[in-house]
Design an enzyme around this catalytic site. Structure first.
Site, PDB file in Angstrom:
ATOM      1  N   CYS A 216       0.809  -1.229   0.000  1.00 29.12           N
ATOM      2  CA  CYS A 216       0.000   0.000   0.000  1.00 29.12           C
ATOM      3  C   CYS A 216       0.838   1.274   0.000  1.00 29.12           C
ATOM      4  O   CYS A 216       0.299   2.370  -0.103  1.00 29.12           O
ATOM      5  CB  CYS A 216      -0.898   0.010   1.226  1.00 29.12           C
TER       6      CYS A 216
ATOM      7  N   PHE B 122       1.185  -2.796   4.567  1.00 30.31           N
ATOM      8  CA  PHE B 122       1.332  -4.114   5.171  1.00 30.31           C
ATOM      9  C   PHE B 122       2.814  -4.468   5.117  1.00 30.31           C
ATOM     10  O   PHE B 122       3.497  -4.188   4.130  1.00 30.31           O
ATOM     11  CB  PHE B 122       0.562  -5.154   4.354  1.00 30.31           C
TER      12      PHE B 122
ATOM     13  N   HIS C  60      -9.258   1.957  -1.962  1.00 25.97           N
ATOM     14  CA  HIS C  60      -7.826   1.764  -1.710  1.00 25.97           C
ATOM     15  C   HIS C  60      -7.192   1.169  -2.967  1.00 25.97           C
ATOM     16  O   HIS C  60      -7.415   0.011  -3.293  1.00 25.97           O
ATOM     17  CB  HIS C  60      -7.654   0.836  -0.515  1.00 25.97           C
TER      18      HIS C  60
ATOM     19  N   LYS D 115      -9.734   7.840   0.373  1.00 22.98           N
ATOM     20  CA  LYS D 115     -10.080   6.441   0.074  1.00 22.98           C
ATOM     21  C   LYS D 115     -11.577   6.199   0.251  1.00 22.98           C
ATOM     22  O   LYS D 115     -12.136   5.281  -0.342  1.00 22.98           O
ATOM     23  CB  LYS D 115      -9.305   5.483   0.985  1.00 22.98           C
TER      24      LYS D 115
ATOM     25  N   HIS E  28      -3.415   7.968   5.327  1.00 25.35           N
ATOM     26  CA  HIS E  28      -3.502   6.633   4.743  1.00 25.35           C
ATOM     27  C   HIS E  28      -4.962   6.177   4.890  1.00 25.35           C
ATOM     28  O   HIS E  28      -5.547   5.677   3.949  1.00 25.35           O
ATOM     29  CB  HIS E  28      -2.518   5.682   5.422  1.00 25.35           C
TER      30      HIS E  28
ATOM     31  N   GLU F 198      -2.921   5.522  13.049  1.00 25.13           N
ATOM     32  CA  GLU F 198      -2.494   6.706  12.299  1.00 25.13           C
ATOM     33  C   GLU F 198      -2.796   7.984  13.092  1.00 25.13           C
ATOM     34  O   GLU F 198      -1.954   8.886  13.170  1.00 25.13           O
ATOM     35  CB  GLU F 198      -3.200   6.744  10.931  1.00 25.13           C
TER      36      GLU F 198
END
Lengths: 85, 403
Positions: free
Chosen positions: B162, B390, B331, B326, B294, B305
Site C-alpha cells: 500500500c 502491510f 484503496h 479512500k 492513509h 495513524e
C-alpha cells in the site's frame, strides 16, 4: 471426531499446544493467539466443517460469531454446523 | 540541494478519467465505490469496489498495444499521457538520458495472471498467449512509459504494497534533488479488481461489505479501488526556465520500517516516517495545514495513524486537517498514494481540502479534524501524504505550495 474435539484441535494447533491443555474457559488471548492466528483458525474451522463463518476482523464484537472463549467458539460452530444440516 | 517541482499530473480512477473530473468529484465529496462488475462476482463475499467504469481500451490503444498492455499498464499510460501533455516536456538528447520512470504497483499485471490461470487450470488448456510474461511483469508499466516518451535514464518499479507509489514518488524526488536525474515520470497504478485479487483480500477479513468509512466509529474495513496516478517531477530551475506551470513543490520524504508485524501497523513506525519527512523538508510541524491520511477504514490503521499524528504534532494536531479520500476512490493499494497526491495538489493550489466521506459518528480514538463529508476551503502552505503498508513499510511525502 465431534465438533468440540475438532475445534479444540484446530485452536490447539494454532496455539502450538496439546489439545488437552486447551480449556473451554480459555480466551484466545490466554492461548497467545493474535489477530492473524484468529483469522487462520476461522479459516481452518470453515474448511473442516464446510461452513461459512461470519467474522469481520475490524469489528469482532459486532460479528455474529462469538469468539470470547473456546467454549463460545465451540457453541457458535455447533450452531453453524446444525444450521447447515 | 536542488529543488523538485511537479509540472504535470494525470489519472484514471473510480472518480474520473482525468485530473479535473477527479478533483471535482473530491470537491463534491462524491463516492466512486459501487457494486463490482467483474467475472464470478457472485462467488465473492465482498461485492463492492472503486472500479473504473466506462473505460473502453480500444478508444485509447491500438490492437498491438492491447496485446501487450495489462489493465494496470493501460491505466498508467493513459495517466502518463495526461501528465506529459500538461507538463509540455519532451525527452530528447541529454535530458532523455538523465530522465527516468519510477512507478509503484503491488499486483502488477494481475488481470493477466487471473485470466491465464483460468485458461490453464480451469479450462485445462495447455497453450497460452506468447505475451503473458511481458504483460504481467510488475515493471511493464514503467517500461512502456519509458519507451513511449523516450526516457533513457534510471527506471524501475517499486512494490511495497500500500505504500508503493509513495515510495516510488519519494525516490523520484530524491533522484532529482540529488542530481542523479533531471526529470522523472512517477506515481503508481493498480488493477486488482479481478476475482482472484478480491478473493485474496476477502480471506484476510478486513474488507467492508458496504462502504469505506475512515475514522468513523462505525467503520468496518477497507474497500479496494483501481486506477493510476502519474506525475512529471522536474528540477525547479529547469521548470522555471522553460516557463512550465508548477502544480506544487515536493520538499521532503521519509521512509521507515516498523520491524514488528506483517499486518498490524505500528504507531512508532508511522510517527518516525511523518517526523522524518518534516525533518527532511526542514519544516516546522506548525507549518503543516493538511495531511492526506492513509486512512484505510480498518479498525487498526485509523486509530494507529491518528495516534501517530497526535504524537508528532502535539497540540498542533488539533489545528491541522486530515482526511482520507479512500472513502471516495477506494484503496488503490500500490497506486493509492499517487491518486491521493492529487488531493494534496488541490489543497495547495486550489485551497480546497478533500473530505472524508461516509462519516457517521466520531470515534474517540480518531479525535482529529477529519474534514467530515464536505470539502472545505482553506489556505494551506504545506501538506503531507501518508502511506503505511502491510509489512510495516512507511513512506511520507511533504509538499509545499508553488511559489
Amino acid at each position: 471426531m465431534n465438533v468440540r474435539e475438532k475445534v479444540i484441535e484446530i485452536i490447539a494447533e494454532q496455539a502450538v499446544l496439546d489439545p488437552s491443555d486447551v480449556k473451554p474457559e480459555h480466551t484466545l488471548e490466554d492461548l497467545g493467539i493474535d489477530s492473524l492466528g484468529l483469522v487462520e483458525s476461522i479459516f481452518a474451522i470453515e474448511e473442516a466443517f464446510d461452513i461459512s463463518v461470519p467474522f469481520n476482523a475490524n469489528a469482532p464484537e459486532e460479528s455474529e460469531f462469538d469468539i470470547s472463549s473456546v467454549e463460545a467458539i465451540i457453541c457458535a460452530v455447533t450452531g453453524l454446523v446444525s444450521q447447515q444440516a | 540541494m536542488r529543488r523538485v517541482v511537479i509540472t504535470g499530473a494525470g489519472t484514471i480512477n473510480a472518480l474520473g478519467h482525468d485530473v479535473p473530473t477527479t478533483l471535482e468529484a473530491m470537491r463534491e465529496g462524491r463516492c466512486g465505490i459501487g457494486p463490482l462488475d467483474i467475472r464470478d462476482v457472485d462467488r465473492l463475499a465482498v461485492k463492492i469496489g472503486g472500479q473504473v467504469k466506462g473505460f473502453d481500451e480500444t478508444e485509447h490503444f491500438n490492437r498491438q498495444q492491447i496485446a501487450l498492455y495489462d489493465r494496470f499498464t493501460q491505466f498508467t499510460v493513459l495517466a502518463a499521457r495526461q501528465a506529459m501533455a500538461q507538463s509540455g516536456l519532451e525527452f530528447r538528447g541529454a535530458l532523455a538520458d538523465r530522465s527516468g520512470v519510477v512507478l509503484g504497483t503491488s499486483g502488477g499485471g494481475l488481470t493477466t495472471q487471473d485470466e491465464n490461470y483460468r485458461v490453464v487450470y480451469e479450462e485445462g488448456k495447455n497453450r497460452v498467449h506468447p505475451f503473458i510474461v511481458p504483460k504481467l511483469m510488475n515493471n511493464a508499466a514503467a517500461s512502456h512509459v519509458s519507451m513511449e516518451w523516450n526516457l533513457r535514464g534510471p527506471s524501475f518499479t517499486v512494490a511495497t504494497a500500500c505504500a508503493s507509489s509513495n515510495h516510488a514518488m519519494g525516490l523520484a524526488f530524491q533522484m532529482i534533488r540529488s542530481g542523479m536525474a533531471d526529470a522523472m515520470i512517477t506515481g503508481g497504478s493498480e488493477s486488482m479488481l479481478v476475482f482472484g485479487g478480491v478473493k485474496a483480500w476477502e480471506g484476510l477479513r478486513v474488507m467492508s461489505k458496504d462502504a469505506c468509512r475512515p475514522f468513523c466509529a462505525t467503520r468496518n474495513g477497507m474497500v479496494q479501488g483501481e486506477g493510476a496516478g502519474v506525475f512529471v517531477f522536474e528540477e525547479y530551475e529547469a521548470a522555471r526556465a522553460r516557463g512550465a506551470e508548477i502544480l506544487a513543490e515536493v520538499v521532503g520524504f521519509a521512509m521507515s520500517s516498523d520491524a514488528s508485524d506483517i499486518v498490524m501497523p505500528s504507531k512508532q513506525g508511522a510517527a518516525r516516517a511523518i517526523a522524518g519527512a518534516l525533518a527532511d523538508a526542514r519544516l516546522d510541524r506548525g507549518q503543516v495545514g493538511y495531511i492526506n491520511a492513509h486512512g484505510t477504514g480498518t479498525a487498526a490503521n485509523d486509530k494507529t495513524e491518528c495516534a501517530a499524528v497526535a504524537d508528532v504534532f502535539g497540540t498542533h494536531a488539533d489545528r491541522l486537517m486530515i482526511s482520507s479520500t479512500k472513502s471516495m476512490h477506494g484503496h488503490l493499494i500500490g497506486g493509492t498514494g499517487a491518486v491521493e497526491l492529487l488531493a494534496c495538489i488541490m489543497a495547495l493550489r486550489d485551497g480546497v481540502i478533500a473530505p472524508t466521506i461516509n462519516y457517521e459518528e466520531p470515534d474517540p480514538e480518531c479525535a482529529l479534524d477529519v474534514v467530515p463529508n464536505e470539502a472545505r476551503e482553506a489556505d494551506v502552505d504545506v501538506v503531507l501524504s501518508n502511506a503505511f503498508a502491510f509489512g510495516g513499510l512507511n513512506a511520507v511525502l511533504a509538499l509545499r505550495k508553488a511559489e
